[in-house]
Design a protein around this motif. Sequence first.
Motif, PDB file in Angstrom:
ATOM      1  N   GLN A   1       2.316   1.914  -3.267  1.00 27.49           N
ATOM      2  CA  GLN A   1       1.263   2.223  -4.355  1.00 27.49           C
ATOM      3  C   GLN A   1       1.095   3.802  -4.015  1.00 27.49           C
ATOM      4  O   GLN A   1       0.826   4.684  -5.160  1.00 27.49           O
ATOM      5  N   GLU A   2       1.022   4.112  -2.835  1.00 22.16           N
ATOM      6  CA  GLU A   2       0.784   5.506  -2.602  1.00 22.16           C
ATOM      7  C   GLU A   2       2.223   6.407  -3.170  1.00 22.16           C
ATOM      8  O   GLU A   2       1.750   7.546  -3.684  1.00 22.16           O
TER       9      GLU A   2
ATOM     10  N   GLN B   1       0.955  -1.201  -0.006  1.00 20.24           N
ATOM     11  CA  GLN B   1      -0.001  -0.169  -0.086  1.00 20.24           C
ATOM     12  C   GLN B   1       1.006   1.208   0.118  1.00 20.24           C
ATOM     13  O   GLN B   1       0.514   2.165  -0.743  1.00 20.24           O
TER      14      GLN B   1
END
Length: 85
Positions: free
Chosen positions: A19-20, A16
Motif C-alpha cells: 500500500q505504501e 502495508q
Amino acid sequence: MLGTAPDVVADAVENQCEQERLGRQLNKLSGREKWVLEMRFGMPGGAKKTQRDIAKLLGISRSYVSRIEKRAINKLGKHMSAEEP
C-alpha cells in the motif's frame, strides 16, 4: 493455531508495504489521473464510483474517464515495474 500467527503478521506487513508503494506511485500521476483512480477504486477507504459517476462530477464523457483511467493504470504499471529490484 499458534503456527499461523507469524504468517498473519507477515501478510499484514507485506500488505502495508504494498500500500505504501502504491501510494508513492500514485503521487507520480497527474492530479486528474490520481483522482480518477482514487474514485474508481475507493481509495483510501472510500466508496467506489462508476466511470459514469466520475464523468458527471468532472463534466466530461464516460469514454474520456475510461481513457484517463487506462492511461493512469498503464503509468502505474510502468512505474511499479521500474521500482522493483
